[in-house]
Design an enzyme around this catalytic site. Structure first.
Site, PDB file in Angstrom:
ATOM      1  N   THR A 278      78.377  75.095 100.831  1.00 60.71           N
ATOM      2  CA  THR A 278      79.134  76.376 100.666  1.00 60.71           C
ATOM      3  C   THR A 278      78.698  76.681  99.101  1.00 60.71           C
ATOM      4  OG1 THR A 278      80.660  76.315 102.232  1.00 60.71           O
ATOM      5  CG2 THR A 278      80.904  78.056 100.428  1.00 60.71           C
TER       6      THR A 278
ATOM      7  N   LYS B 124      79.618  83.735 104.028  1.00 69.40           N
ATOM      8  CA  LYS B 124      80.452  82.371 104.143  1.00 69.40           C
ATOM      9  C   LYS B 124      81.734  82.647 102.994  1.00 69.40           C
ATOM     10  CE  LYS B 124      82.119  78.317 104.370  1.00 69.40           C
ATOM     11  NZ  LYS B 124      83.175  77.916 105.270  1.00 69.40           N
TER      12      LYS B 124
ATOM     13  N   LYS C  40      87.185  76.117  95.251  1.00 63.91           N
ATOM     14  CA  LYS C  40      86.001  76.548  94.795  1.00 63.91           C
ATOM     15  C   LYS C  40      85.390  77.842  95.437  1.00 63.91           C
ATOM     16  CE  LYS C  40      82.890  74.375  97.175  1.00 63.91           C
ATOM     17  NZ  LYS C  40      82.189  74.711  98.471  1.00 63.91           N
TER      18      LYS C  40
HETATM   19  P1  NAP Z   1      83.256  66.089 100.938  1.00 66.96           P
HETATM   20  O1  NAP Z   1      83.643  65.230 101.920  1.00 66.96           O
HETATM   21  O2  NAP Z   1      84.096  66.126  99.564  1.00 66.96           O
HETATM   22  O3  NAP Z   1      81.879  65.715 100.449  1.00 66.96           O
HETATM   23  C1  NAP Z   1      81.201  66.322  99.552  1.00 66.96           C
HETATM   24  C2  NAP Z   1      79.649  65.493  99.316  1.00 66.96           C
HETATM   25  O4  NAP Z   1      79.179  65.989  98.039  1.00 66.96           O
HETATM   26  C3  NAP Z   1      79.707  63.903  99.504  1.00 66.96           C
HETATM   27  O5  NAP Z   1      78.517  63.535 100.153  1.00 66.96           O
HETATM   28  C4  NAP Z   1      79.986  63.658  97.833  1.00 66.96           C
HETATM   29  O6  NAP Z   1      79.316  62.363  97.481  1.00 66.96           O
HETATM   30  C5  NAP Z   1      78.939  64.789  97.455  1.00 66.96           C
HETATM   31  N1  NAP Z   1      78.999  64.934  96.205  1.00 66.96           N
HETATM   32  C6  NAP Z   1      80.047  65.545  95.600  1.00 66.96           C
HETATM   33  N2  NAP Z   1      79.790  65.620  94.110  1.00 66.96           N
HETATM   34  C7  NAP Z   1      78.751  65.303  93.893  1.00 66.96           C
HETATM   35  C8  NAP Z   1      77.595  65.220  92.758  1.00 66.96           C
HETATM   36  N3  NAP Z   1      78.334  65.292  91.522  1.00 66.96           N
HETATM   37  N4  NAP Z   1      76.551  64.564  92.764  1.00 66.96           N
HETATM   38  C9  NAP Z   1      76.070  63.863  94.075  1.00 66.96           C
HETATM   39  N5  NAP Z   1      76.894  64.011  95.216  1.00 66.96           N
HETATM   40  C10 NAP Z   1      77.940  64.763  95.190  1.00 66.96           C
HETATM   41  O7  NAP Z   1      83.072  67.612 101.167  1.00 66.96           O
HETATM   42  P2  NAP Z   1      82.822  68.225 102.870  1.00 66.96           P
HETATM   43  O8  NAP Z   1      84.356  68.647 103.341  1.00 66.96           O
HETATM   44  O9  NAP Z   1      82.249  67.464 103.640  1.00 66.96           O
HETATM   45  O10 NAP Z   1      82.181  69.759 102.538  1.00 66.96           O
HETATM   46  C11 NAP Z   1      80.912  69.742 102.291  1.00 66.96           C
HETATM   47  C12 NAP Z   1      80.422  71.290 102.050  1.00 66.96           C
HETATM   48  O11 NAP Z   1      80.985  71.889 103.234  1.00 66.96           O
HETATM   49  C13 NAP Z   1      81.141  72.051 100.954  1.00 66.96           C
HETATM   50  O12 NAP Z   1      80.478  72.823 100.155  1.00 66.96           O
HETATM   51  C14 NAP Z   1      82.556  72.520 101.606  1.00 66.96           C
HETATM   52  O13 NAP Z   1      83.005  73.861 100.803  1.00 66.96           O
HETATM   53  C15 NAP Z   1      81.870  72.996 102.879  1.00 66.96           C
HETATM   54  N6  NAP Z   1      82.630  73.144 104.003  1.00 66.96           N
HETATM   55  C16 NAP Z   1      83.683  71.992 104.220  1.00 66.96           C
HETATM   56  C17 NAP Z   1      84.361  72.221 105.462  1.00 66.96           C
HETATM   57  C18 NAP Z   1      85.275  71.229 105.729  1.00 66.96           C
HETATM   58  O14 NAP Z   1      86.191  71.643 106.619  1.00 66.96           O
HETATM   59  N7  NAP Z   1      85.600  70.301 105.112  1.00 66.96           N
HETATM   60  C19 NAP Z   1      84.351  73.432 106.332  1.00 66.96           C
HETATM   61  C20 NAP Z   1      83.197  74.318 106.167  1.00 66.96           C
HETATM   62  C21 NAP Z   1      82.330  74.315 104.861  1.00 66.96           C
HETATM   63  P3  NAP Z   1      80.432  61.113  97.716  1.00 66.96           P
HETATM   64  O15 NAP Z   1      80.526  60.641  99.134  1.00 66.96           O
HETATM   65  O16 NAP Z   1      79.527  60.257  96.712  1.00 66.96           O
HETATM   66  O17 NAP Z   1      81.777  61.559  97.006  1.00 66.96           O
END
Ligand code: NAP
Length: 288
Positions: free
Chosen positions: A95, A170, A239
């Site tokens: 997102t 989104k 965010k």
């Molecule tokens: P998450 O668990 O925090 O995972 C984030 C990912 O980004 C991890 O692979 C993390 O790596 C990586 N990352 C973060 N900062 C980084 C950096 N500076 N350099 C390289 N890698 C980095 O997040 P998530 O919940 O999976 O969400 C991922 C996306 O989907 C986001 O944009 C979120 O808004 C969206 N989303 C989430 C949900 C939900 O319910 N969770 C639903 C819909 C959409 P590490 O493992 O090394 O930290």
């Protein structure tokens, strides 16, 4: 079709797992190596860089936390763009704001590759169950050829047109969801503070026009005032609020409620609730 998958957080891990279970050959990369083992157990190969994941794949998918995280795996000598070649596809499911996607589209096209932004609605459980809603925009050709892949992650797929439209859609979706959740937290706090049974409030809500799966899932957890597992990290919701407000400023649309809710989420971040589920906003409301 060979798939690269970059970003193995809550969502990426579940989505990549589903692709492996569906029989795709998946090469993964993540900043932190501790996320690899469950996927390797399902047959994933680990790449040495985002570039290597892109080089070895027909389509490389990214699922990153923020626009800055997208740039960190997209750009530079070891980034996804460096690994793209003519005819390959880059699908960013993170997102982000439309400008980030438009730049990804431009960079992919410079390499002769195709680009799709494809953010998702639905949280940890829908990601695990492959029931996400996928909002796609960008190259229609890549959307059509990637459908067998996208269908293994989502149950509702929409193609919205040119790059930027899916990011904007989104953000509009998430401000509605966040407004509803915040109102639920206030309602529960008001009910508890005025001597009402919060379970009965949830029953009343569930029997009327505002009944919805999110209230059903999170309502009892919020009412119980206990720790709940993180499905959608609060820092990512803030965010999304910030990006929605940025978009609103660009198009001249006031967002009175979202602006106020964003201040609440900023307060939660300053009190170290960023890694908690976004429903932890209930603690700020209760204690304010
Ligand atoms: P998450 O668990 O925090 O995972 C984030 C990912 O980004 C991890 O692979 C993390 O790596 C990586 N990352 C973060 N900062 C980084 C950096 N500076 N350099 C390289 N890698 C980095 O997040 P998530 O919940 O999976 O969400 C991922 C996306 O989907 C986001 O944009 C979120 O808004 C969206 N989303 C989430 C949900 C939900 O319910 N969770 C639903 C819909 C959409 P590490 O493992 O090394 O930290």
């Amino acid at each position: 079709m060979k798939i690269g998958f970059v970003g193995l957080g809550i969502m990426g891990s579940a989505m990549a797992s589903n692709l492996l279970k569906a029989g795709f050959k998946v090469t993964v990369w993540n900043r932190s190596a501790d996320k690899y083992s469950p996927l390797v157990a399902l047959g994933a190969t680990v790449a040495t860089s985002p570039r290597a994941a892109a080089e070895i794949s027909d389509v490389v998918i990214a699922m990153m936390a923020t626009p800055a995280a997208v740039l960190s795996v997209r750009d530079g000598a070891e980034g996804i763009i460096a690994g793209l070649s003519s005819g390959n596809g880059y699908v960013d499911m993170s997102t982000v704001d439309a400008d980030t996607s438009l730049e990804s589209y431009r960079l992919a096209h410079e390499k002769g590759a195709l680009f799709l932004e494809a953010p998702v609605a639905g949280s940890r459980k829908p990601a695990e169950d492959a029931t996400l809603t996928i909002m796609a925009a960008g190259d229609r050709e890549l959307y059509d050829s990637s459908l067998p892949v996208l269908e293994k992650m989502g149950k509702k797929l929409l193609f919205l047109g040119e790059t930027g439209k899916a990011s904007r859609m989104k953000l509009a979706n998430n401000l509605v969801m966040c407004g509803m959740l915040t109102a639920l937290c206030e309602g529960i706090s008001l009910a508890a503070g005025s001597g009402l049974d919060t379970a009965q409030l949830l029953e009343v809500l569930d029997s009327g026009a505002v009944a919805n799966p999110m209230f059903r899932l999170k309502g009892p957890q919020i009412a119980a005032n206990k720790e709940f597992p993180t499905a959608f990290p609060l820092k990512h919701m803030q965010k999304d609020l910030r990006l929605a407000l940025q978009l609103a400023e660009e198009v001249g649309q006031p967002l009175f409620v979202t602006a106020t809710i964003n201040e609440l989420y900023k307060k939660a971040l300053s009190e170290n609730h960023g890694d908690a589920d976004f429903a932890a906003i209930s603690r700020i409301i209760r204690n304010t």
